[in-house]
Write an enzyme that holds these catalytic residues in place. Sequence first.
Site, PDB file in Angstrom:
ATOM      1  N   ASP A   1       0.581  -1.251  -0.044  1.00  0.00           N
ATOM      2  CA  ASP A   1       0.044  -0.108   0.033  1.00  0.00           C
ATOM      3  C   ASP A   1       0.808   1.334  -0.149  1.00  0.00           C
ATOM      4  O   ASP A   1       0.558   2.213   0.832  1.00  0.00           O
ATOM      5  CB  ASP A   1      -0.706  -0.094   1.311  1.00  0.00           C
TER       6      ASP A   1
ATOM      7  N   GLU B   1     -10.884   0.858  -3.517  1.00  0.00           N
ATOM      8  CA  GLU B   1     -10.225   1.283  -2.234  1.00  0.00           C
ATOM      9  C   GLU B   1      -9.166   1.787  -2.752  1.00  0.00           C
ATOM     10  O   GLU B   1      -8.412   2.306  -3.921  1.00  0.00           O
ATOM     11  CB  GLU B   1     -10.053  -0.041  -1.232  1.00  0.00           C
TER      12      GLU B   1
HETATM   13  C1  6LW Z   1      -5.673  -1.734   2.234  1.00  0.00           C
HETATM   14  C2  6LW Z   1      -6.526  -1.563   0.888  1.00  0.00           C
HETATM   15  C3  6LW Z   1      -5.794  -2.772   0.169  1.00  0.00           C
HETATM   16  O1  6LW Z   1      -6.284  -0.917   3.063  1.00  0.00           O
HETATM   17  O2  6LW Z   1      -6.015  -3.951   1.185  1.00  0.00           O
HETATM   18  O3  6LW Z   1      -4.651  -3.561  -1.471  1.00  0.00           O
HETATM   19  C4  6LW Z   1      -5.980  -3.163   2.621  1.00  0.00           C
HETATM   20  N1  6LW Z   1      -5.324  -2.562  -0.812  1.00  0.00           N
HETATM   21  O4  6LW Z   1      -6.332  -0.561   0.087  1.00  0.00           O
HETATM   22  C5  6LW Z   1      -4.844  -3.707   3.485  1.00  0.00           C
HETATM   23  O5  6LW Z   1      -3.616  -3.683   2.607  1.00  0.00           O
END
Ligand code: 6LW
Length: 551
Positions: free
Chosen positions: A58, A233
Amino acid sequence: MKQKKLFMLFSALIALVGMDTALASEAKFERFSYHGESDIQANAHQYVNPVMPGFYPDPSVTRVGDDYYLVNSSFGYFPGLPIFHSKDLVSWQQIGNAFDRYEQFNFANVGTSRGIFAPDISYHDGLFYLTSTCVECSEHFLDNFVMTAKEPQGPWSEPVSLGFGGIDPSIFWDDDGKAYIVHNDDPQGGSLYDGHKAIWLQQFDPQSMKMVGERTQVINGGVDLKQQPFWIEGPHIFKKDGQYYLTAAEGGTESNHSQVIFRANSIKGPYLPYAHNPILTQRTLKKDRKNPVANAGHADLVQTQSGDWWSVFLAVRPYDQTGDFSTGRETFLLPVTWKDGWPVILEPGKPVPLVVSRPEIHPSGQAIQGSLKYSDEFNEDQLSLRWISLRNTKAPLYRLEQGALMFRSGGRIGNQKEVPAFVGVRQQHNQATVSTTLAFSPQHNGDQAGLVALQSDQSFLFYGIEKRHGKNILAVFSREQSAEDRLIRSVPLPAETVDLTVHINGGKMTFDYRVNGQSKILLADFDTRFLSTTKAGGFVGTVIGLYAYQK
Ligand code: 6LW
């Protein structure tokens, strides 16, 4: 009177012997060495991906003048939120941790893949800002927070709750001085299917450190709701040529992962998707390709001082076509190509390259160009920044003394309700050798000390000295998605000092040892795929290090 003096002398002697025995029973690690091997070669004009191998997921990057700063998520480990500095986007040096004090978060009972999720780092008006989410940290703590620091290496402030749910908050600073936070959360009216999420936007007041005004749902589900996209996300907004670009991860952080992009004329939208999304994915590629890179997504973009655009993102390097991997979700770097006003990180169907032409920035610093070798002799007064512990305590459970690392007694490894006396480093290579020299004389059955390869409280491996049924043994035991230890191999140990070495080869490990001048193999080619994130679950990579437990 004479008798009293004799009694006091006798008591002092007993105490000395007792203390001496106690000290003699303390586990003493005299060095730790890591040697990661890679056959990837790059010349002076190239760099090797990942630019940050090992569990560095991330990534979020920002530029201040000619300096780049990057932060990664760190989950249940402490210190957390590692802050890196680079002058060339390729060579990254850790300069601190934003989460480095017990007072910031009490990580009691926090699981390895809970705690600190995806962060975002930005700079505005002389202050660094870091936003992130503390998941299942404690019943009273609201999840999303912001921290500030005058200097990127810290000290960073205490976290300030932002008062909304969901994950992955990031700040966008607009030209008019206003600031906005975008983040993932449930969609308006609730989720229509599993993984149906949304991206929300709200103004942020940096003076009061509070959210202000109305919340706006700017993305519902993802690029095309009719396709039931899941896990939108990791949103980041940037502005170019007067247009607002919102980029986000879509598809979940496993093999379906991707990066998508939207554009709007106004900060509150409407945000329209690029016609050729995703701008990065590896999900369409064959699993049996050589040196596979998979699960690519969760990108952040940055413009260099010379106007070029680059992206950092997470991806994984499976041992083989099974997709299993132990080195976690790592930070990769790729150039961005602008096509008809849209940024593209990688054309569909192309594999993430492991050797890439460097950015047109003067190279500066020592990049990890594949192989990596280091050794800690514990001669400093504090551990290097690469060392992390699982969960945290008011004071460290270890101390450095006369070139050795020793532990106060912590919890037993595998008990999530306790903090183990453990410090480890990220496994950064699929082929690596790790070794240490341990002096330990366990006093009670169950006392143990040695090397631990940790993926979670339910998936780990121990290799070291233990007292069992009154005898000191050298043992390998594992927990494989289980609450119980499984003894794999043991031998009687004829001495208190032993050199321990683990040879890691993808999903296998070989354990050898040297005692009384003789080297032997305890266990060869043991299947350690249970340490793969695909098997253990969660969001972290294997952390391998030193551990001791004494009743
Ligand atoms: C993070 C989300 C994700 O908060 O997995 O790959 C979660 N993306 O954006 C944990 O890394």
